[in-house]
Structure formats: C-alpha cells, structure tokens
Design a protein around this motif. Sequence first.
Motif, PDB file in Angstrom:
ATOM      1  N   ARG A 163       0.821  -1.223   0.000  1.00  0.00           N
ATOM      2  CA  ARG A 163       0.000   0.000   0.000  1.00  0.00           C
ATOM      3  C   ARG A 163       0.848   1.263   0.000  1.00  0.00           C
ATOM      4  NH1 ARG A 163      -5.170  -1.899   1.848  1.00  0.00           N
ATOM      5  NH2 ARG A 163      -4.994  -4.000   2.702  1.00  0.00           N
ATOM      6  N   SER A 164       2.168   1.091   0.080  1.00  0.00           N
ATOM      7  CA  SER A 164       3.053   2.246   0.240  1.00  0.00           C
ATOM      8  C   SER A 164       3.431   2.914  -1.073  1.00  0.00           C
ATOM      9  CB  SER A 164       4.342   1.798   0.945  1.00  0.00           C
ATOM     10  OG  SER A 164       5.135   0.986   0.091  1.00  0.00           O
ATOM     11  N   GLY A 165       3.149   2.248  -2.175  1.00  0.00           N
ATOM     12  CA  GLY A 165       3.493   2.820  -3.472  1.00  0.00           C
ATOM     13  C   GLY A 165       4.796   2.297  -4.041  1.00  0.00           C
ATOM     14  N   ALA A 166       5.467   1.376  -3.337  1.00  0.00           N
ATOM     15  CA  ALA A 166       6.691   0.774  -3.893  1.00  0.00           C
ATOM     16  C   ALA A 166       6.337   0.049  -5.181  1.00  0.00           C
ATOM     17  CB  ALA A 166       7.300  -0.190  -2.885  1.00  0.00           C
ATOM     18  N   PRO A 167       7.016   0.370  -6.293  1.00  0.00           N
ATOM     19  CA  PRO A 167       6.623  -0.204  -7.597  1.00  0.00           C
ATOM     20  C   PRO A 167       6.818  -1.714  -7.637  1.00  0.00           C
ATOM     21  CG  PRO A 167       8.700   0.979  -7.775  1.00  0.00           C
ATOM     22  CD  PRO A 167       8.168   1.286  -6.422  1.00  0.00           C
ATOM     23  N   PRO A 168       5.809  -2.441  -8.098  1.00  0.00           N
ATOM     24  CA  PRO A 168       5.928  -3.894  -8.237  1.00  0.00           C
ATOM     25  C   PRO A 168       6.679  -4.240  -9.530  1.00  0.00           C
ATOM     26  CG  PRO A 168       3.755  -3.180  -8.939  1.00  0.00           C
ATOM     27  CD  PRO A 168       4.473  -1.947  -8.443  1.00  0.00           C
ATOM     28  N   PRO A 169       7.110  -5.499  -9.650  1.00  0.00           N
ATOM     29  CA  PRO A 169       7.019  -6.544  -8.636  1.00  0.00           C
ATOM     30  C   PRO A 169       8.164  -6.457  -7.631  1.00  0.00           C
ATOM     31  CG  PRO A 169       7.967  -7.461 -10.627  1.00  0.00           C
ATOM     32  CD  PRO A 169       7.626  -6.027 -10.941  1.00  0.00           C
ATOM     33  N   TRP A 170       7.868  -6.818  -6.383  1.00  0.00           N
ATOM     34  CA  TRP A 170       8.923  -6.955  -5.380  1.00  0.00           C
ATOM     35  C   TRP A 170       8.659  -8.199  -4.540  1.00  0.00           C
ATOM     36  CZ3 TRP A 170       6.280  -7.041  -0.929  1.00  0.00           C
ATOM     37  CH2 TRP A 170       5.228  -6.149  -0.719  1.00  0.00           C
ATOM     38  N   LEU A 171       9.735  -8.678  -3.922  1.00  0.00           N
ATOM     39  CA  LEU A 171       9.679  -9.899  -3.132  1.00  0.00           C
ATOM     40  C   LEU A 171      10.248  -9.620  -1.756  1.00  0.00           C
ATOM     41  CD1 LEU A 171       9.297 -13.018  -2.926  1.00  0.00           C
ATOM     42  CD2 LEU A 171      11.614 -13.240  -3.845  1.00  0.00           C
ATOM     43  N   LEU A 172       9.453  -9.888  -0.721  1.00  0.00           N
ATOM     44  CA  LEU A 172       9.897  -9.758   0.660  1.00  0.00           C
ATOM     45  C   LEU A 172      10.096 -11.159   1.223  1.00  0.00           C
ATOM     46  CD1 LEU A 172      10.455  -8.137   3.233  1.00  0.00           C
ATOM     47  CD2 LEU A 172       7.991  -8.174   3.706  1.00  0.00           C
ATOM     48  N   ALA A 173      11.302 -11.444   1.691  1.00  0.00           N
ATOM     49  CA  ALA A 173      11.625 -12.784   2.186  1.00  0.00           C
ATOM     50  C   ALA A 173      12.043 -12.726   3.644  1.00  0.00           C
ATOM     51  CB  ALA A 173      12.742 -13.401   1.344  1.00  0.00           C
ATOM     52  N   SER A 174      11.723 -13.783   4.370  1.00  0.00           N
ATOM     53  CA  SER A 174      12.107 -13.935   5.773  1.00  0.00           C
ATOM     54  C   SER A 174      12.222 -15.425   6.067  1.00  0.00           C
ATOM     55  CB  SER A 174      11.069 -13.273   6.688  1.00  0.00           C
ATOM     56  OG  SER A 174       9.953 -14.138   6.881  1.00  0.00           O
ATOM     57  N   PRO A 175      12.689 -15.794   7.259  1.00  0.00           N
ATOM     58  CA  PRO A 175      12.708 -17.219   7.609  1.00  0.00           C
ATOM     59  C   PRO A 175      11.313 -17.824   7.693  1.00  0.00           C
ATOM     60  CG  PRO A 175      14.251 -15.995   8.988  1.00  0.00           C
ATOM     61  CD  PRO A 175      13.424 -14.980   8.250  1.00  0.00           C
ATOM     62  N   ASP A 176      10.292 -16.995   7.863  1.00  0.00           N
ATOM     63  CA  ASP A 176       8.915 -17.493   7.987  1.00  0.00           C
ATOM     64  C   ASP A 176       8.218 -17.623   6.644  1.00  0.00           C
ATOM     65  OD1 ASP A 176       8.816 -17.591  10.870  1.00  0.00           O
ATOM     66  OD2 ASP A 176       8.741 -15.404  10.838  1.00  0.00           O
ATOM     67  N   ARG A 177       8.326 -16.580   5.815  1.00  0.00           N
ATOM     68  CA  ARG A 177       7.560 -16.516   4.577  1.00  0.00           C
ATOM     69  C   ARG A 177       8.330 -15.780   3.505  1.00  0.00           C
ATOM     70  NH1 ARG A 177       3.439 -19.695   3.624  1.00  0.00           N
ATOM     71  NH2 ARG A 177       1.536 -18.473   3.566  1.00  0.00           N
ATOM     72  N   CYS A 178       7.932 -16.050   2.262  1.00  0.00           N
ATOM     73  CA  CYS A 178       8.332 -15.225   1.125  1.00  0.00           C
ATOM     74  C   CYS A 178       7.033 -14.684   0.533  1.00  0.00           C
ATOM     75  CB  CYS A 178       9.083 -16.034   0.076  1.00  0.00           C
ATOM     76  SG  CYS A 178      10.734 -16.538   0.600  1.00  0.00           S
ATOM     77  N   VAL A 179       6.992 -13.381   0.302  1.00  0.00           N
ATOM     78  CA  VAL A 179       5.775 -12.750  -0.203  1.00  0.00           C
ATOM     79  C   VAL A 179       6.109 -11.929  -1.435  1.00  0.00           C
ATOM     80  CG1 VAL A 179       3.784 -11.305   0.330  1.00  0.00           C
ATOM     81  CG2 VAL A 179       4.910 -12.584   2.171  1.00  0.00           C
ATOM     82  N   LEU A 180       5.426 -12.226  -2.521  1.00  0.00           N
ATOM     83  CA  LEU A 180       5.615 -11.513  -3.786  1.00  0.00           C
ATOM     84  C   LEU A 180       4.425 -10.596  -4.025  1.00  0.00           C
ATOM     85  CD1 LEU A 180       7.113 -11.192  -6.575  1.00  0.00           C
ATOM     86  CD2 LEU A 180       5.605 -13.027  -7.401  1.00  0.00           C
ATOM     87  N   TRP A 181       4.696  -9.317  -4.317  1.00  0.00           N
ATOM     88  CA  TRP A 181       3.653  -8.365  -4.690  1.00  0.00           C
ATOM     89  C   TRP A 181       3.742  -8.131  -6.191  1.00  0.00           C
ATOM     90  CZ3 TRP A 181      -0.837  -6.510  -4.222  1.00  0.00           C
ATOM     91  CH2 TRP A 181      -1.211  -5.232  -4.626  1.00  0.00           C
ATOM     92  N   THR A 182       2.705  -8.525  -6.905  1.00  0.00           N
ATOM     93  CA  THR A 182       2.700  -8.411  -8.370  1.00  0.00           C
ATOM     94  C   THR A 182       2.126  -7.088  -8.846  1.00  0.00           C
ATOM     95  OG1 THR A 182       0.473  -9.345  -8.661  1.00  0.00           O
ATOM     96  CG2 THR A 182       2.326 -10.904  -8.496  1.00  0.00           C
ATOM     97  N   GLY A 183       1.570  -6.310  -7.930  1.00  0.00           N
ATOM     98  CA  GLY A 183       0.841  -5.104  -8.301  1.00  0.00           C
ATOM     99  C   GLY A 183      -0.652  -5.323  -8.209  1.00  0.00           C
ATOM    100  N   ARG A 184      -1.066  -6.594  -8.204  1.00  0.00           N
ATOM    101  CA  ARG A 184      -2.481  -6.949  -8.057  1.00  0.00           C
ATOM    102  C   ARG A 184      -2.704  -7.929  -6.910  1.00  0.00           C
ATOM    103  NH1 ARG A 184      -5.142  -9.008 -13.406  1.00  0.00           N
ATOM    104  NH2 ARG A 184      -6.957  -8.842 -12.030  1.00  0.00           N
ATOM    105  N   HIS A 185      -1.722  -8.805  -6.676  1.00  0.00           N
ATOM    106  CA  HIS A 185      -1.890  -9.851  -5.682  1.00  0.00           C
ATOM    107  C   HIS A 185      -0.648  -9.973  -4.804  1.00  0.00           C
ATOM    108  CE1 HIS A 185      -5.403 -11.128  -7.920  1.00  0.00           C
ATOM    109  NE2 HIS A 185      -4.676 -11.336  -8.998  1.00  0.00           N
TER     110      HIS A 185
END
Length: 220
Positions: A163-185
């Motif tokens: 929601r911050s406006g960081a342009p997609p796609p980006w991937l946030l990774a951690s020991p718990d989860r990896c989360v990809l923001w495609t701009g829609r999902h």
Amino acid sequence: MRIDLASPIDAGDFRSRANALLAQQVLPTDIDWHSEDSLAFGSKFHGRGIVVPQPPSALHSIVPRSFVRLTELVVLHRDARRFELMYRLLWRLVHEPELAGAARDDDMALAQSMAQAVRRDVLKVRKGLALRTLAPLDGVVLAVAWCEPQQRVTELVADGLSRSGAPPPWLLASPDRCVLWTGRHLLCGPGLVAGQARAMNDEQWHGLAAELAELPLAAA
C-alpha cells in the motif's frame, strides 16, 4: 481435546474453531491447541485483506470488535501459549461480561503485551526494510528485501508495503515466509534459511519470484 490448526497465524481459522468449541461448551482447560510450524505452513493467497464472511452468531453481540483485532495481532506472536490464552479470554468474555470493562486482568494484560510486541516488531521491520533492485531478467525488473522479524509479521509487513506505493514486482523474504507483490496480488510461499537467502544471486531471486507467481512475470 486436541485441536490442530492449519496455520500458526490464521486468526480466521482459530476464530471458527473457537466459536464451534464455545457452542459445545468445551472448557479452556480441556483443549490442547496445536499449529503446524513447518516452513511450508499455509498456502498462497491472492489479493489482500480478503475477509470470509462469518455466519451471524450471538458471539458478535458479546465480543467487542477490539477483541477480534487483538486476536489478529496475538496469533502473530511466537508464544506457544497464544491460542490457549485467546480461547480462555474468549470463554471469559462470554461467561464473565464484566471482563470487557475490567481495569486490570492478568490474561488481558498478557494478550495486550503480546499484541504490543507484534506492533513494535512491525514498526521495527518496516523501518529497517530496504528494497534492492536486481539486474533485469528477460525484461523483468524485480526488487527484493530480506528481514528477520522477531514475531510472525512478514505478511503483515508485506501488506503495508504493498500500500506504500513501492513499484511492483517486489519480493519480501524472511525465515517465515516469502511474499511476492505483483501489483495486483500478494502471493505467499515458504520462508528461506538466512544463509540460503544471503547466498542467492539475482537469477535465483528471479526464479523464486517466478515460482511464487507460477507464471512468468509481466515485464515492468
């Protein structure tokens, strides 16, 4: 009675189970809560903030919305007692209505402390987060960031970042989860071991993102 939850952070699943147990008048002391803590917990979800409508029940007029929000935060804490605590509080709110206005209660104080620890961790992770843009691959520009939160807040942080406006796609990774923001999902998968993440090259990060998306990413 053993209750196995599908995910250690699914507040909706916990509420559904808890409501069913309350309807059966199962005492908190009679329940042994368990959740799957493997790296592969949960499944990929599409969209953000999808709320599954809950059937009307008498609980909705007894349990304040603030308690529902409290539950959503507490389940992200790593304390193994969190489900036991929240069911006990839910039971007490139903059978001890005065608890909602109590000035001091040990169970409520512990739950509030867990929720505050989660809030602090979200702020700490957000403050230290730095997206790194990788070399383009097949026309796709991807940014990645690594974090090691104290609590299970990776998806919550990713939701805020989307929601911050960081342009997609980006991937946030951690020991718990990896989360990809495609701009829609927001698309989620298992986490990474810290050493593995630090040793990955740009091509491997792109490969992980494509694996999460299940389809080639559209060029930026």
